[in-house]
Design a protein around this motif. Sequence first.
Motif, PDB file in Angstrom:
ATOM      1  N   LYS A 134      10.659 -25.840  25.533  1.00  0.00           N
ATOM      2  CA  LYS A 134      10.816 -24.458  25.065  1.00  0.00           C
ATOM      3  C   LYS A 134      12.302 -24.125  24.969  1.00  0.00           C
ATOM      4  N   GLY A 182      10.297 -11.567  26.900  1.00  0.00           N
ATOM      5  CA  GLY A 182      10.472 -12.839  27.607  1.00  0.00           C
ATOM      6  C   GLY A 182       9.243 -13.734  27.526  1.00  0.00           C
ATOM      7  N   ASP A 192       8.336 -17.976  27.300  1.00  0.00           N
ATOM      8  CA  ASP A 192       8.158 -18.881  28.450  1.00  0.00           C
ATOM      9  C   ASP A 192       6.658 -19.084  28.691  1.00  0.00           C
ATOM     10  N   LYS A 200      15.106 -12.667  35.177  1.00  0.00           N
ATOM     11  CA  LYS A 200      14.427 -12.869  33.899  1.00  0.00           C
ATOM     12  C   LYS A 200      14.511 -14.295  33.368  1.00  0.00           C
TER      13      LYS A 200
HETATM   14 MG    MG Z   1      13.698 -15.493  28.412  1.00  0.00          MG
END
Ligand code: MG
Length: 420
Positions: free
Chosen positions: A7, A164, A167, A222
């Motif tokens: 990723k 976010g 992920d 984060k």
């Molecule tokens: Mg991130």
Amino acid sequence: MATIAMKFGGTSVADIERIRHVAALVKREVERGNKVAVVVSAMAGETNKLVAWTNDAAKPPVEGVRGNILQAIPDQREYDVVVAAGEQITSGLLAITLNAMGVKARSWLGWQVPINTSAVHGSARIEGVPASDMTRAIENGEVAVVAGFQGVAPGVRISTLGRGGSDTSAVAVAAGIGAARCDIYTDVDGVYTTDPRIVPKARRLEKIAYEEMLEMASLGAKVLQTRSVEIAMLHRVPTRVLSTFTPDVGGTLLCDEEDIVEKKPVTGIAYSRDEAKITLHKVPDRPGVSAAIFGPLADAGVNVDMIVQNVSEDGETTDLTFTCTRGELNRALAAIETHAKDIRYRAVTHTADVAKVSIIGIGMRAHPGVASTMFRTLAEKGINIEVISTSEIKVSVLIAEEYVELAVRALHSAYELDAA
Ligand code: MG
Ligand code: ADP
Ligand code: ASP
């Protein structure tokens, strides 16, 4: 030879030159004989721009019209259509770049994979990543470039997974295709004892227990989205955090608690500025009052975090303070005002100038006195603690936002986490 998921976050795909660098890292894995699914975020800054556009578009045509505050929230289904667009672009660009390098690749959008999600637009939960054409393409040696952050909700509507969220896409895809590991490449070379951006002395952790990473993420670090850690833990996906720019050094592995030999009382420190505090003054001190307050808040979709009820001075009334995210503040105030008659408070005050600082560590279970070190350290710096909450492996305090960096640095030293 293995099937792996990789990723790459926003800074890693911020322009075409960086996308070429990412493609070279993917090519290297293919040349090692691995079968690869790559998950990409939008280019750095892109999602913020798209979010701002949806807010602008939702504004009522006449500024300042009273009663229109609620209309200023965009329809969340259309919000998702807009904000998911950033990842569509980077998935296509990376597939084009890989093909130009002679690596067979194609892009897969959330609905094509498919990444099935709940209907909670804007913060949907992944419900499954079934075997599909994509799985077969990967088995046949084609690199699958998956648009992160997005999925498909019931009714074939595009959904997104919360900020976010790429992920989470990555770990869910890794679990879905039975990958041997999931490598999360970002702009730091691992998980640190605290955010290295505010504490230069932060140290990289070789390993971190899933439970600790869960707390770190949910309390504000984060570097990984909380839900990605949950999925990694649940599906036993070996997950690493690595740097896109120095991929061969460092890194942090998420592991089981038993795999950590040295259990210090505190492993890491997290902070969150996304906090707001509401105090209800002089509510009646009688059974049912908490239900009268928190029921309507739950109905309004407000996630109450910390709560403190003061001792009643007169035996009749008491003050009650709670926190929620800044984004939920207006909704929380509206819910309380709507139910003013049932709650019967004298006054309500609120502020968003607060932040939460947390210490996290599985070693805390075995070490007494961890919390008192925290309180003493903050006292020595003259920082007032407004609310405290604890669990088995964390202690959180709410303080004035202006002191957050000072508090994190002082605690980092107090728990002997500073790099030599
Ligand atoms: Mg991130
Ligand atoms: P990406 O776009 O690759 O997903 P993010 O910005 O979401 O990257 O996450 C990486 C950032 O997380 C780092 O640049 C760092 O500032 C921040 N961060 C916060 N806490 C930590 C921590 N404990 N360890 C490492 N990074 C952290
Ligand atoms: N692009 C999305 C965001 O900025 C998802 C992600 O980067 O993980 O929140």
